[in-house]
Scaffold this motif. Structure first.
Motif, short mmCIF file in Angstrom:
data_model
loop_
_atom_site.label_atom_id
_atom_site.label_comp_id
_atom_site.label_asym_id
_atom_site.label_seq_id
_atom_site.Cartn_x
_atom_site.Cartn_y
_atom_site.Cartn_z
N TRP A 74 9.75 4.94 -15.37
CA TRP A 74 10.11 6.03 -14.48
C TRP A 74 11.22 5.55 -13.55
O TRP A 74 11.37 4.35 -13.31
CB TRP A 74 8.91 6.49 -13.66
N THR A 75 11.97 6.51 -12.99
CA THR A 75 13.02 6.22 -12.03
C THR A 75 12.73 6.95 -10.72
O THR A 75 12.46 8.15 -10.72
CB THR A 75 14.40 6.67 -12.57
N PHE A 76 12.76 6.20 -9.63
CA PHE A 76 12.50 6.77 -8.31
C PHE A 76 13.73 6.65 -7.43
O PHE A 76 14.67 5.93 -7.73
CB PHE A 76 11.33 6.03 -7.63
N GLN A 77 13.68 7.37 -6.29
CA GLN A 77 14.70 7.27 -5.25
C GLN A 77 14.06 6.68 -3.99
O GLN A 77 12.83 6.69 -3.84
CB GLN A 77 15.29 8.65 -4.94
N ARG A 78 14.88 6.19 -3.09
CA ARG A 78 14.36 5.65 -1.83
C ARG A 78 13.55 6.69 -1.09
O ARG A 78 12.58 6.37 -0.39
CB ARG A 78 15.51 5.14 -0.96
N SER A 79 13.94 7.95 -1.21
CA SER A 79 13.26 9.05 -0.49
C SER A 79 11.87 9.33 -1.05
O SER A 79 11.12 10.11 -0.46
CB SER A 79 14.11 10.33 -0.57
N HIS A 80 11.51 8.72 -2.17
CA HIS A 80 10.20 8.96 -2.76
C HIS A 80 9.11 8.06 -2.19
O HIS A 80 7.96 8.14 -2.61
CB HIS A 80 10.27 8.75 -4.29
N LEU A 81 9.46 7.22 -1.21
CA LEU A 81 8.48 6.30 -0.64
C LEU A 81 7.57 7.03 0.34
O LEU A 81 8.04 7.68 1.29
CB LEU A 81 9.19 5.15 0.07
N LYS A 82 6.25 6.92 0.13
CA LYS A 82 5.27 7.62 0.97
C LYS A 82 4.15 6.65 1.38
O LYS A 82 4.03 5.56 0.82
CB LYS A 82 4.67 8.81 0.21
N ARG A 83 3.33 7.10 2.32
CA ARG A 83 2.23 6.27 2.83
C ARG A 83 1.01 7.13 3.12
O ARG A 83 1.14 8.29 3.54
CB ARG A 83 2.68 5.55 4.10
N ASN B 286 16.63 -4.08 -1.50
CA ASN B 286 18.07 -3.85 -1.32
C ASN B 286 18.66 -3.08 -2.50
O ASN B 286 19.49 -3.58 -3.24
CB ASN B 286 18.81 -5.17 -1.15
N PHE B 287 18.21 -1.85 -2.67
CA PHE B 287 18.81 -1.00 -3.69
C PHE B 287 19.26 0.30 -3.01
O PHE B 287 18.57 0.82 -2.14
CB PHE B 287 17.83 -0.71 -4.84
N SER B 288 20.42 0.78 -3.38
CA SER B 288 20.97 1.98 -2.75
C SER B 288 20.86 3.20 -3.66
O SER B 288 20.74 4.33 -3.19
CB SER B 288 22.45 1.76 -2.38
N GLY B 289 20.87 2.97 -4.97
CA GLY B 289 20.74 4.08 -5.91
C GLY B 289 19.31 4.23 -6.35
O GLY B 289 18.37 4.05 -5.57
N PRO B 290 19.10 4.55 -7.63
CA PRO B 290 17.74 4.73 -8.14
C PRO B 290 16.98 3.41 -8.22
O PRO B 290 17.57 2.33 -8.34
CB PRO B 290 17.97 5.31 -9.54
N LEU B 291 15.66 3.51 -8.13
CA LEU B 291 14.76 2.38 -8.39
C LEU B 291 14.26 2.52 -9.82
O LEU B 291 13.47 3.42 -10.13
CB LEU B 291 13.59 2.39 -7.41
N PHE B 292 14.74 1.67 -10.69
CA PHE B 292 14.38 1.75 -12.10
C PHE B 292 13.13 0.92 -12.37
O PHE B 292 13.12 -0.29 -12.15
CB PHE B 292 15.53 1.25 -12.98
N THR B 293 12.08 1.57 -12.84
CA THR B 293 10.88 0.88 -13.31
C THR B 293 10.81 1.09 -14.82
O THR B 293 11.53 1.94 -15.36
CB THR B 293 9.62 1.41 -12.62
N PRO B 294 9.96 0.36 -15.53
CA PRO B 294 9.97 0.45 -17.00
C PRO B 294 9.79 1.86 -17.56
O PRO B 294 10.32 2.17 -18.63
CB PRO B 294 8.82 -0.46 -17.40
N GLY C 22 0.81 -1.22 0.00
CA GLY C 22 0.00 0.00 0.00
C GLY C 22 0.83 1.26 0.00
O GLY C 22 0.31 2.36 -0.23
N ASP C 23 2.14 1.13 0.28
CA ASP C 23 3.03 2.29 0.18
C ASP C 23 3.18 2.71 -1.28
O ASP C 23 2.93 1.92 -2.20
CB ASP C 23 4.40 1.98 0.78
N VAL C 24 3.60 3.94 -1.48
CA VAL C 24 3.64 4.53 -2.83
C VAL C 24 4.98 5.20 -3.08
O VAL C 24 5.45 5.98 -2.25
CB VAL C 24 2.50 5.57 -3.00
N PHE C 25 5.59 4.88 -4.21
CA PHE C 25 6.73 5.67 -4.68
C PHE C 25 6.14 6.78 -5.54
O PHE C 25 5.46 6.51 -6.54
CB PHE C 25 7.68 4.81 -5.52
N ILE C 26 6.39 8.02 -5.14
CA ILE C 26 5.76 9.13 -5.84
C ILE C 26 6.72 10.31 -5.98
O ILE C 26 7.43 10.66 -5.03
CB ILE C 26 4.46 9.58 -5.12
N LYS C 27 6.75 10.88 -7.16
CA LYS C 27 7.53 12.09 -7.45
C LYS C 27 6.58 13.10 -8.06
O LYS C 27 6.09 12.93 -9.16
CB LYS C 27 8.67 11.77 -8.43
#
Length: 285
Positions: A275-284, A265-273, A206-211
């Motif tokens: 868009w690219t997110f960062q760990r700091s983009h995780l919201k709830r 276990n990713f330290s850099g960007p989160l690559f999706t098909p 239910g958490d969301v990666f959002i930019k």
């Protein structure tokens, strides 16, 4: 047949057999794993996508948002994603499944809208009507509790007010009309602001990666499994995109061996098909 010819044919046949065995041995493990991780007959998220070896699916509290997403119905395996206008979205290694929920007939239910749709549908199903509310980009708080009383939003520039215009109703049709207004005036910028930041260590379904931005993007965590020994978490992501399209479970373009699962276990960007997110983009919510 001469002994020489017989020996030659035997050599050719055995050589071909050896080559075939060699090719079989060299099939990438990721291909085998990917096939094992997908159950074509599965009708829900949890039934369709199996945990990799050593991982256990996260048990969700009954009637929770996490349980709702885990058990969300999917269209049959191999289904295509459709845009709001009926056109087909090419699947260029983008999605692995399609959620069984409509996209509407207008170009409204895009990325953040799909996240809000899933959240609102869950709360509506639970009859938690007072918990359904989203902010417009202007900052206006659009509460479904007001909408179901018959109030409608009057928009003049950046000013929004509630006007009593209809009879009170909790019908699903009226609820869908409410969402259309939300989709029109809310987006990634407003949704990002009203959600709270969380740590990847505390990742939940239910958490969301959002930019937020124009454009921005948002994807939602639909399911999660945990490694019994290491504590590593794998998660599934779903999105809509532009133009408005059916909600889809994303493939993992970086690690096809565990696709469509993504590792925490990713330290850099989160690559999706798309868009690219960062760990700091995780919201709830």
């Amino acid at each position: 047949m001469s002994l020489y010819l017989y020996s030659f044919l035997f050599f050719i046949l055995t050589a071909c057999g050896s080559k075939a065995e060699q090719v079989t041995d060299e099939i990438p493990e990721s291909i085998v794993e990917t096939e094992v991780l997908v159950n074509p007959k599965g009708k829900t998220v949890a039934e369709r996508f199996l945990p990799p070896k050593g991982f256990t699916r996260a048990t969700q509290v009954e009637n929770s948002f996490g349980a709702y997403l885990q058990n969300f119905s999917l269209k049959p395996h191999g289904a295509q994603v459709y845009y709001y206008n009926g056109a087909v979205k090419p699947n260029d290694n983008i999605y692995d499944a399609v959620l069984d929920i409509d996209v509407g007939k207008r170009d409204l239910q895009q990325c953040a809208d799909a996240v809000m749709r899933l959240r609102a549908e869950y709360l509506f199903e639970q009859k938690r009507y007072d918990a359904i509310h989203f902010n417009f980009t202007s900052g206006f708080r659009a509460e479904y509790s007001k909408w179901r009383q018959g109030y409608r939003v009057q928009v003049k520039g950046n000013d929004c007010t509630w006007i009593k215009k209809a009879a009170a109703s909790t019908s699903y049709t009226s609820f869908k009309d409410y969402l259309q207004i939300v989709f029109t005036y809310a987006g990634t910028i407003s949704l990002e602001k009203e959600m709270k930041a969380v740590s990847m260590d505390d990742l939940q379904i239910g958490d969301v990666f959002i930019k937020g931005g124009s454009p921005g993007h948002a994807v939602i965590v639909m399911d999660m499994v945990t490694n019994d020994k290491t504590g590593e978490k794998l998660f599934l992501l779903a999105q809509s995109y532009m133009p408005a399209q059916e909600i889809q479970i994303l493939k993992n373009p970086i690690n096809p061996g565990i696709s469509p699962w993504y590792s925490s276990n990713f330290s850099g960007p989160l690559f999706t098909p798309e868009w690219t997110f960062q760990r700091s983009h995780l919201k709830r919510f």
